[in-house]
Design a protein around this motif. Structure first.
Motif, PDB file in Angstrom:
ATOM      1  N   ALA A 305     -16.719  -6.784  28.457  1.00  0.00           N
ATOM      2  CA  ALA A 305     -18.013  -7.389  28.129  1.00  0.00           C
ATOM      3  C   ALA A 305     -19.034  -7.196  29.243  1.00  0.00           C
ATOM      4  O   ALA A 305     -20.238  -7.264  28.987  1.00  0.00           O
ATOM      5  N   LEU A 306     -18.580  -6.958  30.455  1.00  0.00           N
ATOM      6  CA  LEU A 306     -19.489  -6.819  31.601  1.00  0.00           C
ATOM      7  C   LEU A 306     -20.111  -5.433  31.696  1.00  0.00           C
ATOM      8  O   LEU A 306     -21.311  -5.286  31.949  1.00  0.00           O
ATOM      9  N   ALA A 307     -19.303  -4.401  31.502  1.00  0.00           N
ATOM     10  CA  ALA A 307     -19.724  -3.034  31.799  1.00  0.00           C
ATOM     11  C   ALA A 307     -20.926  -2.540  31.002  1.00  0.00           C
ATOM     12  O   ALA A 307     -21.707  -1.744  31.529  1.00  0.00           O
ATOM     13  N   PRO A 308     -21.142  -2.953  29.747  1.00  0.00           N
ATOM     14  CA  PRO A 308     -22.268  -2.383  28.989  1.00  0.00           C
ATOM     15  C   PRO A 308     -23.652  -2.683  29.551  1.00  0.00           C
ATOM     16  O   PRO A 308     -24.577  -1.901  29.324  1.00  0.00           O
ATOM     17  N   THR A 309     -23.826  -3.793  30.265  1.00  0.00           N
ATOM     18  CA  THR A 309     -25.173  -4.166  30.707  1.00  0.00           C
ATOM     19  C   THR A 309     -25.260  -4.515  32.188  1.00  0.00           C
ATOM     20  O   THR A 309     -26.335  -4.903  32.654  1.00  0.00           O
ATOM     21  N   SER A 310     -24.181  -4.396  32.928  1.00  0.00           N
ATOM     22  CA  SER A 310     -24.182  -4.780  34.348  1.00  0.00           C
ATOM     23  C   SER A 310     -23.583  -3.678  35.202  1.00  0.00           C
ATOM     24  O   SER A 310     -22.608  -3.038  34.811  1.00  0.00           O
ATOM     25  N   SER A 311     -24.175  -3.471  36.364  1.00  0.00           N
ATOM     26  CA  SER A 311     -23.615  -2.518  37.319  1.00  0.00           C
ATOM     27  C   SER A 311     -22.399  -3.157  38.003  1.00  0.00           C
ATOM     28  O   SER A 311     -22.417  -4.333  38.341  1.00  0.00           O
ATOM     29  N   PHE A 312     -21.355  -2.362  38.198  1.00  0.00           N
ATOM     30  CA  PHE A 312     -20.151  -2.868  38.847  1.00  0.00           C
ATOM     31  C   PHE A 312     -19.588  -1.786  39.742  1.00  0.00           C
ATOM     32  O   PHE A 312     -19.450  -0.627  39.329  1.00  0.00           O
ATOM     33  N   SER A 313     -19.246  -2.154  40.965  1.00  0.00           N
ATOM     34  CA  SER A 313     -18.726  -1.210  41.944  1.00  0.00           C
ATOM     35  C   SER A 313     -17.329  -1.614  42.384  1.00  0.00           C
ATOM     36  O   SER A 313     -17.124  -2.712  42.910  1.00  0.00           O
ATOM     37  N   LEU A 314     -16.377  -0.724  42.185  1.00  0.00           N
ATOM     38  CA  LEU A 314     -15.021  -0.968  42.665  1.00  0.00           C
ATOM     39  C   LEU A 314     -14.933  -0.838  44.176  1.00  0.00           C
ATOM     40  O   LEU A 314     -13.978  -1.327  44.784  1.00  0.00           O
ATOM     41  N   LYS A 315     -15.907  -0.213  44.775  1.00  0.00           N
ATOM     42  CA  LYS A 315     -15.950  -0.155  46.234  1.00  0.00           C
ATOM     43  C   LYS A 315     -16.284  -1.515  46.813  1.00  0.00           C
ATOM     44  O   LYS A 315     -15.743  -1.931  47.845  1.00  0.00           O
ATOM     45  N   PHE A 326     -15.228   2.106  25.819  1.00  0.00           N
ATOM     46  CA  PHE A 326     -16.435   2.924  25.862  1.00  0.00           C
ATOM     47  C   PHE A 326     -17.386   2.686  24.691  1.00  0.00           C
ATOM     48  O   PHE A 326     -18.594   2.810  24.844  1.00  0.00           O
ATOM     49  N   TYR A 327     -16.867   2.343  23.507  1.00  0.00           N
ATOM     50  CA  TYR A 327     -17.793   2.110  22.400  1.00  0.00           C
ATOM     51  C   TYR A 327     -18.632   0.860  22.635  1.00  0.00           C
ATOM     52  O   TYR A 327     -19.734   0.748  22.101  1.00  0.00           O
ATOM     53  N   LYS A 328     -18.133  -0.056  23.440  1.00  0.00           N
ATOM     54  CA  LYS A 328     -18.948  -1.216  23.785  1.00  0.00           C
ATOM     55  C   LYS A 328     -20.006  -0.874  24.828  1.00  0.00           C
ATOM     56  O   LYS A 328     -20.991  -1.587  24.978  1.00  0.00           O
ATOM     57  N   MET A 329     -19.810   0.223  25.530  1.00  0.00           N
ATOM     58  CA  MET A 329     -20.758   0.625  26.557  1.00  0.00           C
ATOM     59  C   MET A 329     -21.892   1.474  25.984  1.00  0.00           C
ATOM     60  O   MET A 329     -23.058   1.232  26.266  1.00  0.00           O
ATOM     61  N   PHE A 330     -21.524   2.493  25.157  1.00  0.00           N
ATOM     62  CA  PHE A 330     -22.577   3.347  24.613  1.00  0.00           C
ATOM     63  C   PHE A 330     -22.316   3.784  23.174  1.00  0.00           C
ATOM     64  O   PHE A 330     -22.884   4.758  22.707  1.00  0.00           O
ATOM     65  N   GLY A 331     -21.466   3.074  22.459  1.00  0.00           N
ATOM     66  CA  GLY A 331     -21.378   3.212  21.014  1.00  0.00           C
ATOM     67  C   GLY A 331     -20.472   4.297  20.471  1.00  0.00           C
ATOM     68  O   GLY A 331     -20.049   4.217  19.315  1.00  0.00           O
ATOM     69  N   PHE A 332     -20.162   5.305  21.252  1.00  0.00           N
ATOM     70  CA  PHE A 332     -19.330   6.406  20.782  1.00  0.00           C
ATOM     71  C   PHE A 332     -18.618   7.018  21.984  1.00  0.00           C
ATOM     72  O   PHE A 332     -19.242   7.197  23.032  1.00  0.00           O
ATOM     73  N   THR A 393     -17.948  11.660  29.150  1.00  0.00           N
ATOM     74  CA  THR A 393     -18.691  12.189  30.298  1.00  0.00           C
ATOM     75  C   THR A 393     -20.188  12.089  30.064  1.00  0.00           C
ATOM     76  O   THR A 393     -20.943  11.617  30.925  1.00  0.00           O
ATOM     77  N   ASP A 394     -20.626  12.512  28.888  1.00  0.00           N
ATOM     78  CA  ASP A 394     -22.055  12.485  28.586  1.00  0.00           C
ATOM     79  C   ASP A 394     -22.558  11.072  28.322  1.00  0.00           C
ATOM     80  O   ASP A 394     -23.679  10.731  28.675  1.00  0.00           O
ATOM     81  N   GLY A 395     -21.723  10.255  27.700  1.00  0.00           N
ATOM     82  CA  GLY A 395     -22.126   8.877  27.436  1.00  0.00           C
ATOM     83  C   GLY A 395     -22.333   8.088  28.716  1.00  0.00           C
ATOM     84  O   GLY A 395     -23.271   7.286  28.820  1.00  0.00           O
ATOM     85  N   LEU A 396     -21.489   8.315  29.707  1.00  0.00           N
ATOM     86  CA  LEU A 396     -21.646   7.619  30.983  1.00  0.00           C
ATOM     87  C   LEU A 396     -22.901   8.090  31.713  1.00  0.00           C
ATOM     88  O   LEU A 396     -23.596   7.293  32.348  1.00  0.00           O
ATOM     89  N   GLN A 397     -23.203   9.379  31.611  1.00  0.00           N
ATOM     90  CA  GLN A 397     -24.431   9.871  32.222  1.00  0.00           C
ATOM     91  C   GLN A 397     -25.639   9.255  31.515  1.00  0.00           C
ATOM     92  O   GLN A 397     -26.625   8.867  32.148  1.00  0.00           O
ATOM     93  N   PHE A 398     -25.554   9.170  30.211  1.00  0.00           N
ATOM     94  CA  PHE A 398     -26.617   8.549  29.419  1.00  0.00           C
ATOM     95  C   PHE A 398     -26.832   7.102  29.836  1.00  0.00           C
ATOM     96  O   PHE A 398     -27.956   6.671  30.125  1.00  0.00           O
ATOM     97  N   LEU A 399     -25.742   6.325  29.896  1.00  0.00           N
ATOM     98  CA  LEU A 399     -25.860   4.918  30.245  1.00  0.00           C
ATOM     99  C   LEU A 399     -26.344   4.740  31.679  1.00  0.00           C
ATOM    100  O   LEU A 399     -27.126   3.823  31.975  1.00  0.00           O
ATOM    101  N   SER A 400     -25.901   5.609  32.577  1.00  0.00           N
ATOM    102  CA  SER A 400     -26.331   5.514  33.971  1.00  0.00           C
ATOM    103  C   SER A 400     -27.841   5.604  34.105  1.00  0.00           C
ATOM    104  O   SER A 400     -28.439   4.974  34.982  1.00  0.00           O
TER     105      SER A 400
END
Length: 578
Positions: A305-315, A326-332, A393-400
């Protein structure tokens, strides 16, 4: 529907490496990548140009930055064409109250380009917690890539298999980069976030001296791990929820301290943290991860629930394992999630079985099994969903590209939604039309890049003029008739639902074999809430339509009409609205 690619040049010889090239159609996805810095560094509204008609130039054949050209002079945050005068007036008042919303103009452009189907269909989609809407350009790019290439099972050495394996490796690297993961992390692809959590649960070495600590305001997939813990004799310890969801930090630390592992090697213990509740809108403090780790716990983060709208750093927030979908992040694509996990943590897990793809050698008949060499391969059962991994790969670039704008935009809309709904009163009694149960944001964001202290959703119940709860099924049916996609129920989060509804004592009355109908008989009404959750494609007009819908229940005549339609649809006959 609710809940990047380019052609690949095959090498002349098999030993050459594959390289995926970007097609021109991917340019729209990359719009934000080249424009974030200029958009966030200045509040000059002269920059707010219409960007629907973009001229984009390729920088290179591989994954390079693209340069957009802002060509049209019109204002990007103007309402959609055909908007009513009432909505336009409300929008002007909204901008006066929340001028910072203008800084998110690029998302209005995105709405007109990648989510134009919302206007075409007339649907108002406010169920982003259930599933994000896919951007149309991502689907086009992915379809074009599949049409131009041949991809085979990754468990082979053919050219088609090498391409699939390269795409999988690219997707793994993209996930690690998106979450700013240090080198000690790897990625295991799963069917969804639930499957990622289950991997940990079934493999974690619980013993009689172990503890599994979690919050009551967690998804059922986090609760389900307790079955593995109990089966192996471990203690299950709950951190109680506050009336608005989440938990009190001091109470959480006290529970963790009292149940801390005495000998980590002999009795490993696990702390499962829900980063953001899907029903109470609470964000739990990530500092509890560090505290639990300092006590010797292994740590598991549910970030679905966090990842679609919030930045999160494992560092910044080191956790042993984290589950996302991933579908909750960018739908596909649907049907693909991931466990982002430390390799050292994987070494502690003991899988209860093996399958195709997870092993190197199997003695048959016999008992000897040699696991696959790569840690992630030991946990990816069977064949991974290799045809859809390039879209990740492309969806994460899109969301970024757009993620920095989301908290500011969505909290502005959330504040407006909460204030507007809270002001609605019944025309006959003056009583509130809704009761908001979820956690409210405590601060107002002012700049792009700021992070919100809550999620971007509202859980509420609708009330009759006398203060009784209107059935959620009535609200959901009426919303669908108004072309509004929302969700009702307990959202697979029984602990969080019980907390915000105030029915914890009723929860204690449950017995083996109890059904949902039995539970509703105990509490005397339908269980659950109405959930309105906002996301990437939402704009002011969506929220305004939701408020207008809620206002129908304030008027006795319109409420009765809705009630009659609902009763008629159920085949019971027309009755008197509550």
């Amino acid at each position: 529907m609710g809940n990047s690619h380019s052609t690949t040049q095959y090498p002349a010889k098999p030993q050459h490496s594959f390289r995926r090239q970007r097609s021109a159609v991917f340019s729209r996805i990359s719009l934000g990548c080249a424009s974030i810095n200029s958009s966030t560094s200045s509040q000059d509204h002269s920059q707010e140009k219409e960007t629907s008609n973009l001229v984009v130039h390729e920088k290179s054949a591989n994954r390079g930055q693209l340069t957009p050209s802002l060509a049209s002079p019109s204002v990007a945050y103007s309402p959609s064409e055909g908007i009513s005068s009432d909505a336009a007036t409300a929008y002007a008042a909204f901008l006066h109250e929340y001028p910072e919303y203008r800084s998110t103009w690029i998302l209005d452009t995105l709405r007109r380009t990648d989510y134009a189907r919302l206007e075409r269909t007339g649907e108002t989609y406010v169920d982003f917690m259930g599933g994000a809407l896919y951007p149309e350009s991502l689907i086009r790019v992915h379809t074009e890539f599949l049409a131009r290439n041949v991809m085979g099972n990754t468990h082979s050495v053919s050219n088609s298999s090498k391409l699939s394996l390269q795409c999988a490796d690219e997707a793994r690297a993209a996930v690690l980069s998106f979450f700013k993961a240090p080198p000690e992390y790897t990625v295991i692809f799963t069917a969804n976030a639930t499957a990622a959590l289950k991997l940990v649960g079934e493999s974690f070495p619980f013993t009689g001296g172990s503890s599994y600590v979690l919050g009551t305001d967690s998804h059922n997939s986090v609760h389900g791990i307790r079955e593995y813990a109990i089966y192996r004799g471990a203690r299950v310890c709950y951190i109680q929820s506050t009336p608005n969801g989440g938990f009190d930090t001091s109470a959480a630390k006290n529970i963790l301290l009292r149940n801390r592992p005495r000998a980590r090697e002999l009795a490993p213990s696990l702390f499962g943290l829900t980063a953001q509740s899907n029903i109470s809108n609470s964000k739990n403090p990530l500092s509890t991860i560090e505290y639990a780790a300092s006590l010797g716990y292994c740590t598991l983060l549910d970030a679905a629930a966090l990842a679609p709208t919030s930045s999160f750093s494992l560092k910044e927030h080191s956790v042993d394992a984290m589950a996302v979908s991933f579908y909750k992040m960018f739908g596909f694509p649907t049907g693909v999630g991931a466990l982002v996990v430390k390799k050292s943590f994987l070494a502690q897990l003991k899988r209860p079985w093996f399958a195709g793809g997870t092993v190197d050698v199997v003695q048959v008949p016999g008992t000897i099994v040699t696991r696959a060499h790569e840690p992630h391969e030991q946990f990816e059962d069977g064949t991974i969903n290799y045809l859809t991994l390039p879209a990740i790969t492309d969806g994460l670039q899109f969301l970024s590209a757009y993620l920095p704008f989301l908290p500011l935009r969505l909290t502005s809309l959330l504040h407006y939604l909460i204030n507007s709904l809270s002001s609605l009163r019944h025309d006959t009694t003056g009583q509130p039309v809704v009761r908001i149960l979820s956690r409210l944001p405590t601060r107002r964001l002012r700049s792009v890049g700021d992070q919100a202290d809550t999620g971007s959703m509202v859980s509420l119940i609708f009330l009759s003029p006398t203060g009784d709860m209107l059935p959620n099924s009535f609200i959901e049916y009426s919303a669908s008739q108004q072309h509004i996609s929302l969700r009702t129920g307990c959202m697979c989060n029984p602990g969080g639902a019980a907390a915000i509804l105030g029915i914890q004592e009723d929860m204690q009355k449950l017995y083996p074999g109890v059904t949902l109908k039995d539970f509703e008989n105990i509490v005397g009404r339908e269980l659950g809430v109405v959930r309105i959750s906002l996301g990437l494609a939402n704009n002011f007009q969506d929220v305004w339509k939701v408020v207008r819908f809620a206002a129908l229940f304030a008027n006795g005549k319109s409420r009765q009409t809705l009630w009659d339609r609902w009763i008629e649809s159920s085949g019971v006959g027309v009755g008197q609205a509550i």
